[in-house]
Design a protein around this motif. Structure first.
Motif, PDB file in Angstrom:
ATOM      1  N   SER A  39       0.832  -1.210   0.000  1.00 51.49           N
ATOM      2  CA  SER A  39       0.000   0.000   0.000  1.00 51.49           C
ATOM      3  C   SER A  39       0.861   1.252   0.000  1.00 51.49           C
ATOM      4  N   ILE A  40       1.938   1.225   0.785  1.00 49.99           N
ATOM      5  CA  ILE A  40       2.804   2.389   0.856  1.00 49.99           C
ATOM      6  C   ILE A  40       3.508   2.611  -0.486  1.00 49.99           C
ATOM      7  N   PHE A  41       3.908   1.511  -1.108  1.00 49.76           N
ATOM      8  CA  PHE A  41       4.506   1.583  -2.445  1.00 49.76           C
ATOM      9  C   PHE A  41       3.534   2.298  -3.398  1.00 49.76           C
ATOM     10  N   THR A  42       2.262   1.890  -3.343  1.00 45.82           N
ATOM     11  CA  THR A  42       1.241   2.531  -4.173  1.00 45.82           C
ATOM     12  C   THR A  42       1.171   4.027  -3.911  1.00 45.82           C
ATOM     13  N   ILE A  43       1.107   4.371  -2.629  1.00 40.53           N
ATOM     14  CA  ILE A  43       0.941   5.784  -2.286  1.00 40.53           C
ATOM     15  C   ILE A  43       2.130   6.595  -2.789  1.00 40.53           C
ATOM     16  N   ILE A  44       3.331   6.060  -2.604  1.00 39.87           N
ATOM     17  CA  ILE A  44       4.516   6.833  -2.964  1.00 39.87           C
ATOM     18  C   ILE A  44       4.606   7.024  -4.478  1.00 39.87           C
ATOM     19  N   VAL A  45       4.433   5.938  -5.232  1.00 42.75           N
ATOM     20  CA  VAL A  45       4.534   6.061  -6.690  1.00 42.75           C
ATOM     21  C   VAL A  45       3.430   6.962  -7.239  1.00 42.75           C
ATOM     22  N   ASN A  46       2.192   6.675  -6.836  1.00 43.95           N
ATOM     23  CA  ASN A  46       1.076   7.473  -7.355  1.00 43.95           C
ATOM     24  C   ASN A  46       1.145   8.909  -6.863  1.00 43.95           C
ATOM     25  N   GLY A  47       1.546   9.055  -5.612  1.00 41.04           N
ATOM     26  CA  GLY A  47       1.620  10.388  -5.014  1.00 41.04           C
ATOM     27  C   GLY A  47       2.621  11.255  -5.746  1.00 41.04           C
ATOM     28  N   GLU A  48       3.784  10.679  -6.058  1.00 44.72           N
ATOM     29  CA  GLU A  48       4.811  11.473  -6.719  1.00 44.72           C
ATOM     30  C   GLU A  48       4.316  11.959  -8.073  1.00 44.72           C
ATOM     31  N   ILE A  49       3.705  11.028  -8.829  1.00 41.45           N
ATOM     32  CA  ILE A  49       3.206  11.421 -10.148  1.00 41.45           C
ATOM     33  C   ILE A  49       2.084  12.442 -10.012  1.00 41.45           C
ATOM     34  N   ALA A  50       1.229  12.208  -9.033  1.00 38.46           N
ATOM     35  CA  ALA A  50       0.112  13.134  -8.840  1.00 38.46           C
ATOM     36  C   ALA A  50       0.621  14.539  -8.560  1.00 38.46           C
ATOM     37  N   ILE A  51       1.639  14.636  -7.715  1.00 37.86           N
ATOM     38  CA  ILE A  51       2.178  15.961  -7.395  1.00 37.86           C
ATOM     39  C   ILE A  51       2.787  16.601  -8.637  1.00 37.86           C
ATOM     40  N   LYS A  52       3.471  15.766  -9.449  1.00 42.00           N
ATOM     41  CA  LYS A  52       4.097  16.291 -10.671  1.00 42.00           C
ATOM     42  C   LYS A  52       3.067  16.879 -11.622  1.00 42.00           C
ATOM     43  N   ILE A  53       1.940  16.176 -11.770  1.00 47.18           N
ATOM     44  CA  ILE A  53       1.010  16.613 -12.820  1.00 47.18           C
ATOM     45  C   ILE A  53      -0.090  17.531 -12.318  1.00 47.18           C
ATOM     46  N   VAL A  54      -0.220  17.656 -10.994  1.00 44.31           N
ATOM     47  CA  VAL A  54      -1.385  18.384 -10.491  1.00 44.31           C
ATOM     48  C   VAL A  54      -1.381  19.828 -10.963  1.00 44.31           C
ATOM     49  N   LYS A  55      -0.177  20.390 -11.152  1.00 44.97           N
ATOM     50  CA  LYS A  55      -0.111  21.815 -11.480  1.00 44.97           C
ATOM     51  C   LYS A  55      -0.671  22.115 -12.855  1.00 44.97           C
ATOM     52  N   ASN A  56      -0.251  21.308 -13.850  1.00 45.32           N
ATOM     53  CA  ASN A  56      -0.665  21.700 -15.204  1.00 45.32           C
ATOM     54  C   ASN A  56      -1.680  20.769 -15.834  1.00 45.32           C
ATOM     55  N   ASN A  57      -1.988  19.676 -15.203  1.00 47.34           N
ATOM     56  CA  ASN A  57      -2.881  18.745 -15.881  1.00 47.34           C
ATOM     57  C   ASN A  57      -3.832  18.050 -14.909  1.00 47.34           C
ATOM     58  N   PHE A  58      -4.693  18.831 -14.301  1.00 45.47           N
ATOM     59  CA  PHE A  58      -5.604  18.326 -13.294  1.00 45.47           C
ATOM     60  C   PHE A  58      -6.449  17.170 -13.820  1.00 45.47           C
ATOM     61  N   ASP A  59      -6.789  17.272 -15.110  1.00 50.57           N
ATOM     62  CA  ASP A  59      -7.611  16.273 -15.777  1.00 50.57           C
ATOM     63  C   ASP A  59      -7.136  14.844 -15.603  1.00 50.57           C
ATOM     64  N   LYS A  60      -5.807  14.683 -15.661  1.00 53.04           N
ATOM     65  CA  LYS A  60      -5.248  13.332 -15.700  1.00 53.04           C
ATOM     66  C   LYS A  60      -5.111  12.708 -14.321  1.00 53.04           C
ATOM     67  N   LEU A  61      -5.560  13.447 -13.318  1.00 52.46           N
ATOM     68  CA  LEU A  61      -5.282  13.059 -11.946  1.00 52.46           C
ATOM     69  C   LEU A  61      -6.093  11.833 -11.487  1.00 52.46           C
ATOM     70  N   GLY A  62      -7.240  11.600 -12.144  1.00 53.57           N
ATOM     71  CA  GLY A  62      -8.212  10.614 -11.672  1.00 53.57           C
ATOM     72  C   GLY A  62      -7.630   9.295 -11.206  1.00 53.57           C
ATOM     73  N   ALA A  63      -6.866   8.651 -12.096  1.00 54.84           N
ATOM     74  CA  ALA A  63      -6.355   7.321 -11.775  1.00 54.84           C
ATOM     75  C   ALA A  63      -5.475   7.359 -10.530  1.00 54.84           C
ATOM     76  N   TYR A  64      -4.616   8.387 -10.444  1.00 56.07           N
ATOM     77  CA  TYR A  64      -3.674   8.428  -9.319  1.00 56.07           C
ATOM     78  C   TYR A  64      -4.421   8.656  -8.011  1.00 56.07           C
ATOM     79  N   VAL A  65      -5.397   9.543  -8.085  1.00 54.75           N
ATOM     80  CA  VAL A  65      -6.194   9.817  -6.880  1.00 54.75           C
ATOM     81  C   VAL A  65      -6.902   8.540  -6.417  1.00 54.75           C
ATOM     82  N   ALA A  66      -7.519   7.839  -7.379  1.00 50.79           N
ATOM     83  CA  ALA A  66      -8.240   6.614  -7.021  1.00 50.79           C
ATOM     84  C   ALA A  66      -7.292   5.589  -6.404  1.00 50.79           C
ATOM     85  N   HIS A  67      -6.085   5.480  -6.975  1.00 50.62           N
ATOM     86  CA  HIS A  67      -5.139   4.493  -6.460  1.00 50.62           C
ATOM     87  C   HIS A  67      -4.639   4.859  -5.066  1.00 50.62           C
ATOM     88  N   ILE A  68      -4.388   6.150  -4.856  1.00 52.21           N
ATOM     89  CA  ILE A  68      -3.964   6.569  -3.517  1.00 52.21           C
ATOM     90  C   ILE A  68      -5.089   6.270  -2.519  1.00 52.21           C
TER      91      ILE A  68
END
Lengths: 130, 800
Positions: free
Chosen positions: B511-540
Motif C-alpha cells: 500500500s505504501i509503495f502505491t501511495i509513494i509512486v502514485n503520489g509522486e506522479i500526482a504531485i508532478k502533474i497536479v499543477k498543469n494537468n488536473f484532468d489526468k489526476l483521476g487514476a492516481y487519486v483513485a489508487h492513492i
C-alpha cells in the motif's frame, strides 16, 4: 498474446486452486438433523427451533448465552454462544446456529434468528461479527 | 388501480420504443422519431407512477398493500418518502425510475454520437421492458390492493368505528403468543364491507411501519445511490451489445468509458455508505461482514473496475494505431458481465434462495417472480454472451502483437485478472447457499489478503512501466528509489505500530509503495494537468483504504465489560463509568451514558437500546467516540437490575392446570375480563385483567381473584392472603400463557434477601485503530472516479 495468457492464467489457476482448497476445507453445511450434528465435531450450520420451556440464560460475567434447541424430530441440544442474546431471539421460531458440537454442547460462533410468525412476516436479525 | 394502469402503459410504450429503435437500426429511417417519443412517454409514465406511489405513502392510503406493509402514521416525511424502497416491489420501482432517468440522459448522449442511438437504445429499452414486467400485476406490483390476498392485520390498525360490526367477529384471530388480535383482511371481508355500505378505503387506518433498523438517515440515501449504480450498469452492457450488433469495436470503448467510470464510482459510493450504516447504526461491529447482500453488489463493482483497466489499454492502443485495440474481447465480456451480475445480485437477494444466510431478509417472492427472475437473467446472458460467440471468429482475426512482459498493457491486464479473481471468489462464496453450503468469513479474508498485496504492487509497478515495453534495467533503476522509501516507511510502521504478521507487513508495504509512486506522479502533474489526476487519486485512495483495513480489523481490540452504575471500570487505559440511562426520542429509546476518562480528558458515549414495537424485540445501537487515530466502539449488549426483584421460588400455572404447595392444591381456573377490556386495550385506557384461582386443602376450598392493573405505562399486581390456609399468594405476572405466582406461608416471614440493587450495563467495547482511513480512502477513490469521468467525457466528444 502469449504473455497475457501465461500471467493471467497463472493468477487465475493459482487463486482458484487455493479457493477450491479453502472451500472444501472450510465450507459449512446446513444440517437440520441434530442427531447428526451431535455425532461430529465438524463446523455446521444447525437449524432448528428454540425450546421455550427450557429457558435461556445469559451469564454477563463470562458473556455466555445459553439455550436449548431442538429439531423437528424432537432431538435436543444445548447451545452455548459467546455474546449477548441476539435481537429478536425471544420471538424467533427458527434458529440457525453456526459452530460445532463439543463434548456435550454446541459451541456457536454465530446465531441467526428467524421469525416467520403465522401473522407477520418479520425480519431476520443476526448477531454478526467482523 | 390507476398506478397499475400507468405502469402497464409505460411497459407498452417501452416495447413500442424498442421495436421502433430496432427497425431504425435495420434501416427504417423514419421510425427514430417515434422511438424517441415513445421512450419519453414511457419515462414520463414511470415518473408519474412513482409520484403516485409517493403520494399514497404520504397520504397513508393503507388500502394499498405496499403502503400498509412498509409505512405507518408515525413516520416522518423523510422516512415516508424513503419507505418507497422499503420493500421488494418499491425497490424495483426505484430501480426502474432511476433507469428511465439514466435513459433520458443516455438518449441525448447517444443521439449526438453517430449512429449509436438506435442500437444502444434498443438494448436499453429491452432492459426497461423487463424491469417493468417485474412490477406488472403478475409479479411484484406495488399498487396491489390489500384485499387481493389474505393478510393478517393487527386489530389496532383497524378504524375503531367499525369494531362493533357483527360480521367482523368471524374474521378475528387471537394470537395468544403475542397477546394481540388480528383481523384477516381478504376479498371476503372486502365484499362484506361493501355489502354493509362501508367504504373499504377507510377500514385500515395505520400501517405496519418500517423495520426499526431502517428508521434513520442512511435509509434515505444508501438505497437510492446503490440503485443509481445498478441503473447505470445497464449502459456498458448496452454499448457492448451495440458494438457486437454493428460488428464494429473501435468507437464504443471511448463512448462507453465515461459511463462505466461514473457508474462504478457511484456504485462504490453506495456500497461504502451501506458499510458505514452497518458500522454506525446497526452495530455489526464492523463495516463489512461479507453478508450476501453486500457481496452481491460488490461482485459487479469488481468486474466494473476490472473493465476500466482493460478498456484503458484498448483506448490507448487504438490511439497508437493498433486497429480495434488490445483486449477487445475482454472488454466486451466484462462490460456485459457487469449488468448480468447486477441481475444475478437481484436474483440472489430477491428470490429467497439465501433465506437462511442473510441478515437482510427478503420475503419469498413466490414461484412466478422467481421464474421470471431466472428468465430475465438467462435472456440477457444469452443475448450478451451469445453475440460474443457469434462474432468470435471476427474478433479473433483482429489480434494485435504480443505485449512485452514489462509493459504497462500487461500490468493493467494483470490487475484486471486479479480483480476478476476476487470477483470469482466472492461469487463462489456468496452462491454457496444455493447448493446448501456456506463459507466462513475467514474464507473471504484469507483469500483477499494476497490479492490485495498483488493489487498494491501492481498499482505502483504499472506506473513505472512504459507502454509497449520497458527494459529490465530501466525498470530496476526507476523502481529502486521507490522500493527503498517504501521499505523505510514499512519498517517505521513495524517498529512504531507493532505490526508483526508477515502478510500484514507485506500488505502495508504494497500500500505504501502505491501511495509513494502514485503520489509522486500526482504531485508532478497536479499543477498543469488536473484532468489526468483521476487514476492516481483513485489508487492513492485504495492504498489509504487498505491501510485503514489493516489497522481496524487486524489490530482491533475487543472486550466485554460489565459496567456497574457509578463504579469505574478500566479498559484499554480508559476509566469507564456508567452514569445511568435517560429516555430519548419521546421515550421510545433509552440512551445509556458512559463517561470515559484518560489522562484528564473526558469523552462521552451513549449507546442506545430499546424495545421495538414493530417486532417486539430488543434493538441496540452502538456509540462511537471518534478520535484522530482510532475509534472507540461501544456496542450495548444488555442492561440488568439485580437485587430488587427476587423471582426465585415462583411458580407458573397455565389456565386449567394446578400445582401443589405444601398440602394445598392451587388451580388457575380462568381469566376474568371485563366486557370492555379489548376496547380499553386498543384505546390505551386503563384496564385490569384478572385470574380466578382456587386453593383447596383438606376440606377447605377458597376461591379468589388476582388482578393485573394497568394505568398508563404502570402495571400493578395484587396479592391474596388466607389465615385459614396459612397462605400468601402474590401475582408476579399474568399473560395468555398463564399466571406466575409467588407462594409463601404467612407465619414464616417471606425471605427478603434483598441484595443491594445494582444496575449493570453490559457492553462490548472495542478499539479500532485508523478506521477513519477506511472511509477517507473510499471517498478519495470515488473522487478519483469522478475526475477520470470528466476527462473521459471530453474525450468521448472529441472522438466524433
Amino acid at each position: 498474446m502469449k504473455n497475457k495468457y501465461i500471467i493471467g492464467g497463472f493468477i487465475i489457476v493459482l487463486f482458484l486452486g487455493i479457493m477450491g482448497y479453502l472451500f472444501t476445507q472450510s465450507n459449512i453445511k446446513y444440517e437440520n438433523n441434530l442427531a447428526l450434528v451431535k455425532s461430529t465435531h465438524k463446523t455446521v450450520k444447525a437449524t432448528g427451533s428454540w425450546v421455550k420451556e427450557k429457558k435461556y440464560t445469559y451469564d454477563s460475567e463470562n458473556n455466555l448465552f445459553q439455550f436449548y434447541m431442538k429439531d423437528d424430530k424432537g432431538e435436543e441440544m444445548l447451545v452455548v454462544y459467546r455474546g449477548a442474546m441476539p435481537n429478536n431471539f425471544e420471538s424467533a421460531t427458527s434458529v440457525v446456529v453456526t459452530g460445532s458440537y463439543q463434548d456435550n454442547y454446541f459451541y456457536a460462533k454465530d446465531i441467526l434468528t428467524k421469525c416467520p410468525s403465522k401473522y407477520q412476516e418479520q425480519p431476520a436479525a443476526q448477531s454478526s461479527s467482523l | 388501480m390507476i398506478g397499475s394502469i400507468i405502469l402497464t402503459f409505460a411497459l407498452v410504450f417501452s416495447i413500442i420504443s424498442m421495436i421502433m429503435y430496432f427497425l431504425n437500426f435495420k434501416g427504417y429511417r423514419n421510425t427514430i422519431s417515434y422511438a424517441r417519443i415513445f421512450y419519453h412517454l414511457c419515462s414520463i409514465f414511470v415518473i408519474v407512477a412513482s409520484t403516485f406511489l409517493w403520494y399514497y405513502l404520504l397520504t397513508h392510503q393503507y388500502q394499498y398493500k405496499y403502503v400498509f406493509s412498509y409505512s405507518n402514521n408515525s413516520l416522518s416525511t423523510g422516512l415516508l418518502l424513503s419507505s418507497f424502497w422499503g420493500g421488494q416491489e418499491g425497490s424495483f420501482m426505484l430501480w426502474i425510475l432511476l433507469t428511465v432517468v439514466v435513459g433520458i440522459i443516455l438518449q441525448s448522449y447517444t443521439s449526438k454520437r453517430g449512429d449509436l442511438e438506435p442500437r444502444v437504445m434498443t438494448i436499453f429499452t429491452l432492459a426497461i421492458s423487463f424491469l417493468l414486467l417485474m412490477v406488472s400485476p403478475w409479479f411484484k406490483n406495488p399498487f396491489e390492493y390489500i384485499w387481493v390476498n389474505p393478510i393478517f392485520v393487527d386489530l389496532k390498525s383497524i378504524n375503531s368505528i367499525y369494531l362493533d360490526l357483527p360480521f367482523l367477529q368471524q374474521f378475528l384471530f387471537p394470537d395468544p403468543q403475542t397477546n394481540t388480535t388480528y383481523v384477516q383482511v381478504s376479498s371476503t371481508l372486502f365484499a362484506s364491507l361493501v355489502q354493509n355500505g362501508i367504504d373499504p378505503n377507510t377500514f385500515i387506518v395505520n400501517g405496519r411501519g418500517l423495520n426499526p433498523q431502517l428508521l434513520n438517515f442512511w435509509m434515505q440515501i444508501h438505497p437510492p445511490i446503490l440503485f443509481i449504480g445498478f441503473a447505470m450498469a445497464t449502459v456498458p452492457f448496452a454499448f457492448a451489445v451495440s458494438a457486437l450488433m454493428k460488428n464494429e469495436y473501435k468507437d464504443w470503448v471511448s463512448q462507453s468509458f465515461p459511463w462505466l467510470l461514473v457508474g462504478t464510482g457511484i456504485l462504490g459510493l453506495g456500497i461504502m455508505l451501506g458499510g458505514y450504516w452497518a458500522y454506525e447504526m446497526l452495530g455489526w461491529g464492523g463495516y463489512w461482514a461479507w453478508d450476501p447482500v453486500e457481496n452481491s453488489s460488490l461482485i459487479p463493482w469488481l468486474i466494473g473496475v476490472a473493465a476500466i483497466h482493460t478498456m484503458l489499454v484498448q483506448k490507448k492502443s487504438q490511439s497508437q494505431s493498433e486497429g480495434i485495440g488490445r483486449y477487445a474481447k475482454t472488454n466486451l465480456i466484462l462490460s456485459i458481465l457487469v449488468y448480468i451480475l447486477v441481475l444475478y445480485s437481484t436474483f440472489l437477494t430477491r428470490s429467497g434462495v439465501l433465506g437462511d444466510a442473510s441478515v437482510h431478509s427478503f420475503v419469498d417472492p413466490g414461484m412466478l417472480a422467481y421464474l421470471f427472475l431466472i428468465i430475465f437473467i438467462s435472456s440477457f446472458t444469452l443475448l450478451g454472451l451469445g453475440l460474443i460467440v457469434y462474432r468470435w471468429k471476427y474478433l479473433k482475426s483482429e489480434v494485435p502483437q504480443d505485449e512485452g512482459l514489462f509493459s504497462r498493457e500487461l500490468s493493467l491486464f494483470t490487475a484486471s485478472v486479479v480483480l476478476c479473481a476476487s470477483a470469482i471468489i466472492v461469487f463462489v462464496g456468496t452462491s454457496a447457499p444455493i447448493v446448501g453450503r456456506s463459507v466462513d468469513i475467514s474464507f473471504y479474508n484469507e483469500m483477499h489478503v494476497p490479492l490485495a498485496i498483488i493489487v498494491g504492487l501492481l498499482n505502483g509497478l504499472s506506473l513505472l512501466l512504459k507502454w509497449k515495453t520497458t527494459s529490465t534495467q530501466e525498470l530496476l533503476s526507476k523502481s529502486v528509489i521507490y522500493l527503498a522509501i517504501s521499505v523505510v516507511v514499512t519498517v517505521i510502521i513495524i517498529l512504531f505500530g507493532g505490526v508483526n504478521d508477515i502478510m500484514m507487513i507485506l500488505l502495508a508495504f504494497s500500500s505504501i509503495f502505491t501511495i509513494i509512486v502514485n503520489g509522486e506522479i500526482a504531485i508532478k502533474i497536479v499543477k498543469n494537468n488536473f484532468d489526468k489526476l483521476g487514476a492516481y487519486v483513485a489508487h492513492i485512495g485504495l492504498a489509504i483504504f487498505i491501510l485503514g483495513v489493516i489497522g481496524s480489523s487486524a489490530y482491533s481490540n475487543e472486550k466485554t465489560l460489565n459496567l456497574v452504575k457509578g463504579k469505574p471500570t478500566e479498559a484499554f487505559g480508559y476509566q469507564m463509568v456508567f452514569t445511568g440511562y435517560e429516555p430519548i426520542e419521546n421515550a421510545t429509546k433509552y440512551a445509556f451514558n458512559i463517561n470515559m476518562n484518560k489522562d484528564g480528558k473526558t469523552f462521552n458515549a451513549s449507546p442506545v437500546m430499546y424495545i421495538a414495537e414493530y417486532n417486539n424485540s430488543l434493538m441496540r445501537e452502538p456509540s462511537i467516540v471518534v478520535l484522530p487515530t482510532k475509534d472507540i466502539y461501544i456496542a450495548p449488549l444488555s442492561y440488568e437490575q439485580t437485587g430488587d426483584h427476587d423471582h426465585s421460588g415462583s411458580v407458573s400455572i397455565e389456565k386449567g392446570k394446578s400445582v401443589k404447595y405444601e398440602n394445598i392444591t392451587l388451580t388457575f381456573e380462568k381469566f376474568e375480563m371485563g366486557s370492555d377490556v379489548m376496547q380499553a386495550m386498543q384505546e390505551g385506557r386503563d384496564f385490569q385483567l384478572g385470574a380466578v384461582l382456587s386453593a383447596i386443602s383438606d376440606n377447605k376450598n377458597i376461591s379468589f381473584i388476582l388482578y393485573r392493573k394497568q394505568s398508563g405505562d404502570k402495571v400493578e399486581f395484587t396479592s391474596f392472603e388466607s389465615k385459614e390456609l396459612n397462605l400468601r399468594v402474590e401475582l408476579l405476572n399474568l399473560s395468555a400463557q398463564g399466571v406466575e405466582l409467588s407462594l409463601s406461608k404467612l407465619d414464616e416471614p417471606k425471605e427478603t434477601v434483598k441484595k443491594e440493587a445494582e444496575e449493570v450495563l453490559v457492553v462490548n467495547a472495542s478499539i479500532k485503530p485508523f478506521v477513519s482511513l477506511v472511509w477517507i480512502g473510499v471517498l478519495v477513490v470515488v473522487i478519483g472516479f469522478f475526475i477520470a469521468f470528466s476527462k473521459r467525457l471530453k474525450e468521448s466528444q472529441l472522438s466524433n
